[in-house]
Write an enzyme that holds these catalytic residues in place. Structure first.
Site, PDB file in Angstrom:
ATOM      1  N   ALA A   8       0.851  -1.198   0.000  1.00 36.47           N
ATOM      2  CA  ALA A   8       0.000   0.000   0.000  1.00 36.47           C
ATOM      3  C   ALA A   8       0.878   1.235   0.000  1.00 36.47           C
ATOM      4  O   ALA A   8       1.652   1.449   0.924  1.00 36.47           O
ATOM      5  CB  ALA A   8      -0.925   0.007   1.221  1.00 36.47           C
ATOM      6  N   CYS A   9       0.780   2.051  -1.059  1.00 30.58           N
ATOM      7  CA  CYS A   9       1.487   3.334  -1.097  1.00 30.58           C
ATOM      8  C   CYS A   9       0.481   4.448  -0.811  1.00 30.58           C
ATOM      9  O   CYS A   9      -0.730   4.211  -0.828  1.00 30.58           O
ATOM     10  CB  CYS A   9       2.167   3.542  -2.442  1.00 30.58           C
ATOM     11  SG  CYS A   9       1.045   3.737  -3.844  1.00 30.58           S
TER      12      CYS A   9
END
Length: 472
Positions: A8-9
């Site tokens: 997850a960015c």
């Protein structure tokens, strides 16, 4: 071995999926079974099942935002940044498999430090801030571009500013854009709080952001802007997380996340802005206006100060003081002050947009896209186009904006640039409201160049691993 992972960015676009692909390939290359759950812009994909988690030998969390790890209780687990997963996925898998179980040290010795522990690539504050910024960007882009297009196509100069005929198609388009802008600060605050406290923090953050952005709650002509939204988001998040830690009777636990935590957190944040932070805003605006009146004897100094104020918070209270000061003098037949403001208004978005074109290595792919939108907004005098950059990196971007605003405002005021309507940007010159167009352009270009150069000097290059991921 079986490994499960989450990537997850902050924006949930390129890096989330690149890290997932890298981990999957590295696992296959080394004979491990790796299953990755992605938390992207469209939500959770390839969600891990309870059976897969139960069978896993280790867990890798590669995320630049908070991820709930409660379902991995009892598993060997490491947390790293997305960039680390892109750079060395095989090493991370081995580290996860060698990590100690939750109830004791690893057989081979102490727990190895993860890349994130060594480099501290993402601070707690940065992760939560970027979570809010990533959700805010679409509202800024949609609202800004709709306003920009409608003003460029149908805008007319009037004594009250750049106006679009009421009842026309473009008037409605402009209203939709304005509505999108109104969500900007509440969304920023809400998702900062969400990152800190999960769902119980969302409502207090959004409501707190709205209160922060709406000056009528504390008798001010302007809200506290995006800076107030950041404060509201962190205040709501930490308050909600603190209340979550309370020990309460079992009968109250079901209503804590949906009733008690949101209500108490909302009241705390609203009270903070209405009686502590917000109320001094009105007095500060009056004091700043008085200071500006005293400076009218020196055009150079006044233009520089106005430029700095306009560029400081981009639509916030300090910006509004300078803008209203210039707009108020128009009715008295004094157009020079608004001329300096008109230049400074377009400097932050155009300067930052230009910087994203000159040195792409200083900006992520998402920031480069925001830069294109900022260029369009700057042309029609929408300073808020620079807010995504300032919110994500205030200590570097705000000084760069102010430096350009000072230069542009000082040149415009000294050269006697006139603006006959309370609006700014090149569009006002095109529509014939600017007196001294050549010097207006000189002042604007000088300010834009200073902002672009300053931000490129202050900002550090994007990590090599991230640039490689975007290139792919």
């Amino acid at each position: 071995m079986r490994v499960v992972a989450i990537t997850a960015c902050p924006t949930g676009i390129a890096h989330t999926y690149m890290a997932a692909e890298k981990l999957s390939r590295a696992g296959a290359d080394h004979g491990h079974r790796v299953r990755v759950e992605t938390h992207g812009a469209i939500g959770v994909e390839d969600e891990l099942t309870a059976e897969e988690i139960e069978a896993a030998d280790a867990v890798v969390i590669a995320a630049d935002q908070d991820v709930d790890t409660a379902r991995f209780a009892g598993k060997r687990l490491i947390k790293v940044s997305v960039a680390a997963a892109i750079k060395d996925p095989a090493g991370l898998i081995e580290q996860a498999l060698a990590a100690p179980p939750p109830d004791g040290p690893a057989p081979g010795g102490p727990e190895p430090k993860t890349p994130s522990q060594k480099a501290k690539e993402r601070s707690f504050v940065y992760r939560n801030l970027m979570n809010g910024v990533s959700y805010m960007i679409p509202f800024v882009v949609v609202g800004g571009l709709l306003i920009a297009v409608s003003l460029a196509v149908a805008g007319n100069t009037t004594p009250d500013g750049l106006k679009i005929p009421e009842g026309s198609f473009w008037f409605k388009v402009n209203e939709v854009g304005v509505a999108s802008f109104q969500f900007m600060v509440p969304i920023l605050a809400g998702y900062i709080a969400y990152a800190i406290a999960d769902r119980p923090g969302l409502a207090p953050g959004v409501i707190g952001g709205y209160v922060a952005a709406t000056g009528t709650f504390y008798d001010s002509e302007a809200g506290t802007g995006f800076i107030g939204g950041i404060i509201a988001g962190f205040a709501a998040g930490f308050t909600a997380r603190w209340i979550k830690s309370w020990r309460v009777p079992d009968m109250l636990k079901p209503i804590m996340p949906i009733l008690v935590i949101p209500i108490l957190s909302t009241l705390v944040v609203a009270a903070l802005f209405i009686w502590v932070i917000g109320q001094p805003i009105g007095g500060l605006m009056e004091d700043l206006t008085g200071v500006l009146r005293d400076m009218r004897g020196s055009k150079l100094v006044l233009g520089a100060v106005l430029g700095a104020m306009i560029a400081f918070d981009m639509g916030g209270p300090v910006n509004k003081v300078a803008f209203l000061f210039g707009a108020g003098l128009i009715v008295q037949g004094e157009y020079t002050i608004m001329g300096a403001c008109a230049v400074a208004i377009c400097v932050p978005p155009l300067g930052l947009g230009l910087a994203t074109l000159i040195r792409r290595d200083r900006f992520t792919g998402e920031e480069q896209e925001a830069g294109k939108a900022a260029l369009a907004m700057g042309l029609v005098g929408i300073t808020e186009g620079a807010i995504p950059f300032a919110a994500a990196d205030p200590l570097r971007v705000i000084p760069a904006n102010m430096a350009g605003g000072i230069v542009g405002g000082a040149i415009a005021a000294t050269a006697g640039v006139l603006d006959h309507v309370p609006h700014g940007g090149p569009v006002v010159a095109v529509l014939g409201a600017i007196g001294g167009v050549p010097m207006f352009l000189v002042a604007a270009l000088a300010g834009i160049a200073v902002t672009a150069a300053t931000v490129l000097v202050l900002k550090r290059p994007v990590p090599q691993a991230v640039r490689q991921a975007e290139a792919v």
